[in-house]
Design a protein around this motif. Structure first.
Motif, PDB file in Angstrom:
ATOM      1  N   SER A  14      34.950  47.965  48.193  1.00 29.47           N
ATOM      2  CA  SER A  14      35.454  46.868  47.350  1.00 29.47           C
ATOM      3  C   SER A  14      36.080  45.730  48.146  1.00 29.47           C
ATOM      4  CB  SER A  14      36.505  47.394  46.371  1.00 29.47           C
ATOM      5  OG  SER A  14      35.896  48.209  45.419  1.00 29.47           O
ATOM      6  N   CYS A  15      36.855  46.097  49.178  1.00 34.90           N
ATOM      7  CA  CYS A  15      37.544  45.036  49.914  1.00 34.90           C
ATOM      8  C   CYS A  15      36.547  44.211  50.721  1.00 34.90           C
ATOM      9  CB  CYS A  15      38.644  45.612  50.807  1.00 34.90           C
ATOM     10  SG  CYS A  15      38.218  47.142  51.619  1.00 34.90           S
ATOM     11  N   ALA A  18      34.762  41.926  48.269  1.00 34.07           N
ATOM     12  CA  ALA A  18      35.629  40.815  47.865  1.00 34.07           C
ATOM     13  C   ALA A  18      35.675  39.740  48.939  1.00 34.07           C
ATOM     14  CB  ALA A  18      37.035  41.330  47.573  1.00 34.07           C
ATOM     15  N   ALA A  19      35.512  40.169  50.204  1.00 33.19           N
ATOM     16  CA  ALA A  19      35.564  39.201  51.296  1.00 33.19           C
ATOM     17  C   ALA A  19      34.195  38.579  51.567  1.00 33.19           C
ATOM     18  CB  ALA A  19      36.111  39.864  52.555  1.00 33.19           C
ATOM     19  N   CYS A  46      41.034  46.242  56.736  1.00 37.01           N
ATOM     20  CA  CYS A  46      40.678  45.345  55.639  1.00 37.01           C
ATOM     21  C   CYS A  46      40.878  43.882  55.985  1.00 37.01           C
ATOM     22  CB  CYS A  46      41.499  45.670  54.404  1.00 37.01           C
ATOM     23  SG  CYS A  46      41.387  47.389  53.933  1.00 37.01           S
ATOM     24  N   TYR A  47      41.822  43.615  56.889  1.00 38.87           N
ATOM     25  CA  TYR A  47      42.134  42.217  57.198  1.00 38.87           C
ATOM     26  C   TYR A  47      40.984  41.541  57.935  1.00 38.87           C
ATOM     27  CZ  TYR A  47      43.099  44.299  61.709  1.00 38.87           C
ATOM     28  OH  TYR A  47      42.981  44.992  62.875  1.00 38.87           O
ATOM     29  N   PHE A 181      45.525  52.142  47.850  1.00 36.98           N
ATOM     30  CA  PHE A 181      44.075  52.157  47.691  1.00 36.98           C
ATOM     31  C   PHE A 181      43.406  53.199  48.593  1.00 36.98           C
ATOM     32  CE2 PHE A 181      45.551  48.666  50.343  1.00 36.98           C
ATOM     33  CZ  PHE A 181      44.855  48.810  51.528  1.00 36.98           C
ATOM     34  N   ALA A 331      50.158  47.124  53.163  1.00 42.08           N
ATOM     35  CA  ALA A 331      49.984  45.798  52.589  1.00 42.08           C
ATOM     36  C   ALA A 331      51.321  45.073  52.661  1.00 42.08           C
ATOM     37  CB  ALA A 331      49.498  45.914  51.145  1.00 42.08           C
ATOM     38  N   GLY A 332      51.302  43.810  52.325  1.00 41.61           N
ATOM     39  CA  GLY A 332      52.533  43.023  52.330  1.00 41.61           C
ATOM     40  C   GLY A 332      52.635  42.149  53.563  1.00 41.61           C
ATOM     41  N   PRO A 337      46.901  44.388  57.558  1.00 42.72           N
ATOM     42  CA  PRO A 337      46.882  45.247  56.371  1.00 42.72           C
ATOM     43  C   PRO A 337      45.612  46.096  56.352  1.00 42.72           C
ATOM     44  CG  PRO A 337      46.451  42.968  55.752  1.00 42.72           C
ATOM     45  CD  PRO A 337      46.769  42.971  57.220  1.00 42.72           C
TER      46      PRO A 337
ATOM     47  N   ALA B  78      51.444  43.963  46.330  1.00 42.38           N
ATOM     48  CA  ALA B  78      51.112  43.089  47.453  1.00 42.38           C
ATOM     49  C   ALA B  78      50.846  41.670  46.958  1.00 42.38           C
ATOM     50  CB  ALA B  78      49.890  43.637  48.181  1.00 42.38           C
ATOM     51  N   ILE B  81      54.108  39.933  45.958  1.00 38.14           N
ATOM     52  CA  ILE B  81      54.838  39.450  47.125  1.00 38.14           C
ATOM     53  C   ILE B  81      54.191  38.183  47.667  1.00 38.14           C
ATOM     54  CG2 ILE B  81      55.111  40.019  49.565  1.00 38.14           C
ATOM     55  CD1 ILE B  81      56.290  42.590  48.833  1.00 38.14           C
ATOM     56  N   LYS B  82      52.871  38.134  47.584  1.00 38.93           N
ATOM     57  CA  LYS B  82      52.157  36.972  48.116  1.00 38.93           C
ATOM     58  C   LYS B  82      51.996  35.859  47.073  1.00 38.93           C
ATOM     59  CE  LYS B  82      50.946  38.562  52.296  1.00 38.93           C
ATOM     60  NZ  LYS B  82      51.079  37.886  53.568  1.00 38.93           N
ATOM     61  N   GLY B 117      43.133  46.636  43.789  1.00 40.10           N
ATOM     62  CA  GLY B 117      42.819  47.469  44.946  1.00 40.10           C
ATOM     63  C   GLY B 117      42.349  46.696  46.171  1.00 40.10           C
ATOM     64  N   CYS B 118      42.584  45.387  46.179  1.00 42.39           N
ATOM     65  CA  CYS B 118      42.199  44.581  47.349  1.00 42.39           C
ATOM     66  C   CYS B 118      43.436  43.961  47.963  1.00 42.39           C
ATOM     67  CB  CYS B 118      41.218  43.487  46.965  1.00 42.39           C
ATOM     68  SG  CYS B 118      39.721  44.122  46.248  1.00 42.39           S
ATOM     69  N   CYS B 119      44.470  44.806  48.133  1.00 42.95           N
ATOM     70  CA  CYS B 119      45.797  44.318  48.489  1.00 42.95           C
ATOM     71  C   CYS B 119      45.808  43.510  49.782  1.00 42.95           C
ATOM     72  CB  CYS B 119      46.734  45.503  48.624  1.00 42.95           C
ATOM     73  SG  CYS B 119      46.632  46.587  47.208  1.00 42.95           S
ATOM     74  N   SER B 120      44.866  43.811  50.660  1.00 39.30           N
ATOM     75  CA  SER B 120      44.902  43.125  51.941  1.00 39.30           C
ATOM     76  C   SER B 120      44.427  41.684  51.830  1.00 39.30           C
ATOM     77  CB  SER B 120      44.052  43.885  52.950  1.00 39.30           C
ATOM     78  OG  SER B 120      42.836  44.242  52.367  1.00 39.30           O
ATOM     79  N   LEU B 121      43.870  41.306  50.660  1.00 33.99           N
ATOM     80  CA  LEU B 121      43.413  39.925  50.480  1.00 33.99           C
ATOM     81  C   LEU B 121      44.347  39.151  49.559  1.00 33.99           C
ATOM     82  CD1 LEU B 121      39.633  40.706  49.885  1.00 33.99           C
ATOM     83  CD2 LEU B 121      40.664  39.973  51.998  1.00 33.99           C
ATOM     84  N   VAL B 131      35.650  39.348  42.554  1.00 37.83           N
ATOM     85  CA  VAL B 131      36.998  39.208  43.111  1.00 37.83           C
ATOM     86  C   VAL B 131      37.084  38.022  44.075  1.00 37.83           C
ATOM     87  CG1 VAL B 131      38.778  40.360  44.469  1.00 37.83           C
ATOM     88  CG2 VAL B 131      37.401  41.677  42.883  1.00 37.83           C
TER      89      VAL B 131
END
Lengths: 569, 149
Positions: A14-15, A18-19, A46-47, A181, A331-332, A337, B78, B81-82, B117-121, B131
């Protein structure tokens, strides 16, 4: 070295999608000629998505990160641009066991899983008696990865001891903690590993009906699981000890409380997902009255490893009370992340700083266990991560979400946010949880709006303790944690809000205004153009009455002449 | 039973499939209409009020007709916060609606979800399931334009 490319892997979890990984995959397929291009799961970084790995004839791989379709020709020539390396400290300190196949195998390809040792654990289990399998689990010391930390082997022995016509096994894939996740990643990347764990558990306990309760927000995980289940049926792996097992996926419908086991069972039965008193425990009376056992996705993900390498070998990793590795979703406020896997007992500091790349001077705290957990201040980052150490700090391990909170975040606002979540997710059964969390939330709303009074702090503490004592399930028992933990470690921030009506982090909008520094301003009028409410005058003064503190002007100012400042009272 | 909901027969008439049945109705109609709710109640031989009880319990089920495009703004930890609150505020300014509402022209409906579920983005939103990550105001406005009728 043979530098021909044998295989191209694209991370399409998914990540990655999304990217923009799908466009990259399409482009690779167009350009790669005979070289196979396969979609794989998550590599944890993921980053750097979208990620591509070029696997060479000698088996070694070259990673590329932040790939766009335009980078594809360069990758096919193994160019230097966009090459990606896992940050060295992350590489050193990780111990990848559960996620070993994530990002390596094609999640939809049964043979690929088999070629990487898949279903070896099940084969080993079937050579043993069910009792021996349960004993192996006990020997491994594995504890439930969903957050409870109950010894898995013991749970299995309870169900195995039951005499019943039908026994039920449930995989809890209702990963509802915001910020977590791990389970999604595991299901999307290596669905067979989770299913193999379930089949082993079914053999050990005599269960014949297997449910996976997955949240509907994870469509890709559901898709991959469905494909994997069809393959299991096709290869007759669901026939165990002469019994034919049924594997059913049930989609949740969006209720955090359904992560609690009795609520989950009610939801599976098609009812409102409210928890009930225990006992009877599900292993005595669960789904439609049948003996039922619930384990989490990551717990099942560990099972094939235990049966492959043996419980004693598994137990060599970790601390005295917490064995094996644990996945954490980082995350955060940090640089890298993503997903990490570490041996139990790794310190918070190692995870946040060394693996997450967070700036040592900029971190204030980390929130573990999502909205049920607590935040741990940076001063305590040498705490080893295991079930018992975290609990002693007023936090919990939870399922493994870790949100790094920077110094520029307001802890009162953070606590308000978590209570906003839990008070809405309270199912309403217990008065303390239903009304109490709402009162806590309202109090926090008042404080961040600058209307708090010093007595509010005692009120929050008192009510928080009562909610914990007066709630039936884990949701209510842990809902006050974020407030109690921030009151314990960051009381000064609360005091500042209620006494001076000041937010040092400049985050609470009601206590902040935007100011333009005329000395830095070059009169480019960008702020006037972007302001959605016309709050910036022609002579560059921001009207605090009109301004919504949306930061548009601040973000667009080329000279950084606009800043958030404490509101004059 | 209303012809329109004959797809319900795809699931077994067992009360444990109630949520699945409601999910089918919502997939077909975009929400659970009064007719849809009655059809489900009839099919599972349950009182409609009990079905309504289940519908109202789960956040996924909508009882209001949604817009043509569904925007979900993630307000997980996440994203929060962002700046998820900021994203919602921008939406309010651009579309004139709050979470849970539909624009007057019926083009967009807006909701907040707990976590995509894509917290890193982060911050993240999805439009019709697609998304979009690392949002800022400009990026968000551009995406809205792409979906405008």
């Amino acid at each position: 070295m043979d530098t021909r490319i044998k295989l191209l892997r694209v991370g399409v979890a998914s990540c990655g999608i999304a990217a923009g990984a799908e466009a990259v995959q399409t482009k690779l397929r167009e350009c790669a000629g005979d070289v196979p291009v396969i979609g794989v799961g998550c590599l944890g970084c993921c980053y750097a998505e979208p990620m591509v790995e070029a696997v060479l004839e000698d088996g070694s791989g070259i990673l590329y990160g932040n790939v766009t379709p335009d980078d594809v020709p360069g990758i096919l020539e193994l160019g230097e641009a966009k090459r990606f390396e896992v940050p060295p400290l992350r590489g050193q300190k990780q111990l990848i066991k559960v996620l070993a196949l994530a990002g390596r195998v094609d999640p939809t390809n049964f043979d690929d899983y088999i070629a990487h040792g898949g279903y070896e654990g099940l084969k080993n289990a079937l050579r043993m008696t069910p009792e021996e399998v349960v004993n192996e689990m006990k020997l491994s010391g594995l504890r439930g990865r969903g957050g409870g930390g109950f010894p898995t082997g013991n749970k299995w022995s309870f169900l195995a001891a039951k005499q019943a016509e039908e026994k039920i096994l449930i995989c809890n894939a209702d990963e509802g903690d915001p910020g977590a996740f791990m389970d999604r990643s595991l299901m999307e990347s290596v669905p067979h590993q989770v299913l193999e764990g379930m089949l082993i558990a079914a053999y050990a306990t005599g269960a014949t009906k297997l449910f996976i309760y997955c949240r509907a927000e994870y469509p890709l995980a559901i898709k991959h699981l469905k494909i994997a289940i069809a393959q299991i049926y096709e290869h007759r792996l669901n026939v165990i000890a002469g019994r034919e097992l049924e594997i059913i996926i049930k989609e949740g419908a969006g209720a955090f409380v359904c992560g609690e086991e009795t609520a989950l069972i009610a939801s599976l039965e098609g009812k409102r997902g409210t928890p009930r008193f225990r006992p009877p425990f599900p292993t005595d009376s669960g789904y439609k009255g049948a003996p039922t056992m619930i384990n989490n996705v990551e717990t099942y993900g560990n099972v094939p490893l235990i049966l492959r390498e043996g419980g004693a070998e598994f137990a060599k990793i970790g601390t005295a009370g917490s064995k094996g590795t644990k996945l954490f979703a980082l995350a955060g406020d940090l640089k890298y992340p993503g997903l990490v896997e570490v041996p139990m007992g790794t310190t918070l500091g190692e995870i946040v700083f060394d693996m997450g790349g967070a700036d040592r001077d900029a971190v204030k705290a980390v929130q573990t266990g999502g909205p049920s957990g607590g935040c741990i201040p940076v001063e305590l980052f040498d705490t080893p991560v295991d079930y018992d150490s975290l609990r002693s700090l007023g936090a919990i391990m939870g399922s493994g979400g870790m949100i790094v909170i920077g110094k520029d975040r307001c802890m009162v606002e953070t606590a308000r946010y978590f209570l906003d979540f839990t008070h809405r997710e309270s199912c309403g059964k217990c008065t303390f949880c239903r009304v109490g969390t709402t009162r806590m939330f309202e109090t926090l709303e008042r404080i961040v709006a600058g209307k708090g009074v010093p007595e509010d702090l005692d009120f929050l503490e008192d009510l928080g303790k009562k909610i914990k004592a007066g709630s039936l399930c884990g949701l209510g028992q842990t809902a006050p944690n974020p407030v109690l933990a921030t009151l314990r470690y960051f009381r000064n921030e609360y005091e500042e809000h209620v006494r001076d009506h000041r937010c040092a982090a400049l985050q609470c909008n009601a206590l902040v205004e935007l100011k333009l520094n005329r000395d830095q301003c070059v009169k480019c009028r960008q702020c006037i153009r972007v302001c959605p409410v016309g709050a910036v005058s022609d002579d560059f003064v921001i009207d605090p009455a009109k301004c919504t503190r949306c930061n548009s002007c601040m973000d667009s100012c080329p000279k950084h002449a606009i800043k958030r400042v404490t509101k004059e009272i | 039973m209303d012809e329109k909901f004959s797809f319900l027969t795809k699931v077994d008439r067992d009360s444990s499939n109630l949520i699945k049945g409601l999910q089918l109705v919502q997939a077909a109609e975009g929400y659970v209409s009064d007719d849809g709710l009655r059809a489900v109640a009839e099919y599972f031989a349950m009182p409609a009020v009990e079905v309504e009880g289940v519908v109202s319990f789960y956040a996924q089920f909508k009882r209001v007709k949604p817009g043509r495009h569904k925007i979900s703004v993630c307000d997980g930890t996440a994203c929060h916060i962002k700046g998820a609150a900021q994203v919602l505020e921008w939406m309010r300014q651009e579309l004139g609606i709050d979470s849970g509402e539909t624009t007057a022209d019926g083009n967009f409906s807006l909701e907040t979800v707990a976590c995509l579920g894509c917290c890193s983005l982060a911050p993240v939103m999805s439009v019709d399931g697609k998304v979009f990550g690392k949002l800022d105001r400009k990026k968000m406005v551009k995406i809205l334009k792409e979906y405008a009728d």
